[in-house]
Design a protein around this motif. Structure first.
Motif: not given
Length: 415
Positions: A96-111
């Motif tokens: 959607l936004y062309g965000l190319k360098n986002l890695l799974p280790e930079n994501i935290a999912i909450g409720s």
């Protein structure tokens, strides 16, 4: 009787904008003024009302109807979400936004984004730290900050009360210097904004980022309404990856109408993600497994079928049409200053009387529900927020409601 904590007692004694909104919207209030629920026209609810994607519904059905998948959906996921959901988010952001360098280790999912924002404040701020909010800004943030740890809130005004112009871009240098002077630990921004539906410019956000690096602080950008931008070209910062100074907050509520199917996440540097891991283990243990599995299935399907962009485009067109209907009705009936939405679900109107008094008067006299502006900042004390989101498919009711608001405004000014 044992007493509640001092903090809770203080909250119960002091006015809360969210509690005030809920009290105005209660059936007891409607009955008090002689209305049934179906007679009320509400501009108060801050929610979307377009249909969820068919492929998302199919994804839930597939999980529910598959014995093994449904069994798995009842298990505990990791505290900050599964790798599969995180990978789906990286694919979603890039597509959607062309965000190319986002890695799974930079994501935290909450409720949900409310919960993860609360936890984020807890891990970023000390009680003596400052947090910078724009004025106006979302009314629930100050309460979250106070409940989290009583950090000091400072405000930077971006609305001229006299001209009723959103003037953030005219004050970029002043904003930058204000940050350097005040040295807030967190600079909290929202784009598109609630309550004004303004989209911050790249220059404004970049000024905040530049200043944050100089004073070693965080820019936290709430992107709950990220998909609902009326301009065809997104701001460049929508494609920024997290850095040591830059964190973004995301919600599954608005773009796919997942309001009650709660899921939110942050994109942040690894040290912040580790902090959230530590915090969420105590506050909510883990995110919802079923919603994460359905989200992952849906994103995989929607990217393969190329249906995601058309789906979001249709939703944006519908809300833009509702926004235009609202503006046309304001100009025709109210003839009072308002802010032109650049996205989101809202506008604010200047009523030149106390917004809380006007909100109560409008319910009593016309059965119209708005949100008083005081909770969003001092700049909106004599304003109210209008949400056109719930009425996106009932444009005639928007016109009717604004017309009745004009009658209420005329009578309160006469009195």
């Amino acid at each position: 009787m044992p007493s509640l904590s001092h903090k809770t007692q203080t909250f119960l004694k002091n006015p809360s904008p969210v509690r005030e909104i809920m009290s105005y919207a209660s059936p007891a209030t409607f009955q008090k003024y002689g209305y049934s629920e179906d007679q009320i026209i509400s501009f108060a609810g801050g929610w979307v009302n377009h249909e969820s994607p068919e492929e998302l519904k199919e994804s839930y059905n597939e999980i529910i109807n598959d014995k093994k998948l449904f069994h798995r959906s009842g298990g505990y996921p990791p505290t900050i979400g599964t790798l599969e959901v995180k990978q789906a988010i990286t694919n979603f952001e890039e597509y959607l936004y062309g965000l190319k360098n986002l890695l799974p280790e930079n994501i935290a999912i909450g409720s949900n984004s409310t919960q993860i924002t609360f936890d984020l404040f807890s891990i970023l701020l000390n009680p003596e730290d400052k947090i910078l909010l724009l004025d106006p800004s979302y009314c629930n943030i100050p309460a979250q900050i106070a409940y989290a740890l009583d950090a000091r809130i400072i405000r930077f005004n971006v609305l001229d009360k006299e001209t009723y112009k959103y003037n953030a871009d005219e004050k970029i240098n002043e904003f930058y210097n204000f940050i350097l002077k005040e040295k807030p630990k967190v600079i909290f921004l929202i784009s598109p904004d609630n309550p004004t539906s303004q989209v911050l410019s790249d220059d404004f956000v970049n000024a905040a980022l530049k200043a944050s690096k100089e004073i070693d602080s965080f820019v936290v950008l709430d992107l709950a309404y990220k998909a609902l931008v009326f301009e065809q070209k997104y701001p460049k910062y929508f494609s920024y990856s997290p850095t040591e100074n830059f964190i973004t907050i995301h919600s599954n509520s608005k773009w796919c109408r997942g309001l009650g199917r709660r899921m939110g996440w942050i994109e942040a540097p690894e040290n912040v993600i580790k902090g959230i891991l530590s915090s969420q283990g105590s506050t909510m243990l883990c995110p919802d497994m079923l919603h994460g599995m359905a989200f992952t299935k849906y994103i995989e399907k929607a990217l393969k079928s190329n249906s995601l962009k058309p789906y979001i485009k249709k939703a944006v067109q519908d809300y833009e049409k509702a926004a235009q209907t609202t503006m046309n009705a304001i100009e025709k009936h109210l003839k009072t200053p308002y802010l032109k939405p650049a996205g989101g679900l809202y506008t604010t109107i200047k009523v030149d009387v106390d917004g809380a008094l006007f909100t109560e008067h409008a319910i009593k006299e016309q059965g119209i529900l708005t949100v008083p502006g005081w909770g969003f900042g001092r700049s909106l004390i004599e304003s109210v927020r209008i949400c056109f989101g719930p009425l996106v498919h009932d444009l005639e009711k928007i016109e009717e409601g604004i017309k009745k608001l004009s009658l209420a405004l005329n009578t309160i000014k006469k009195n």
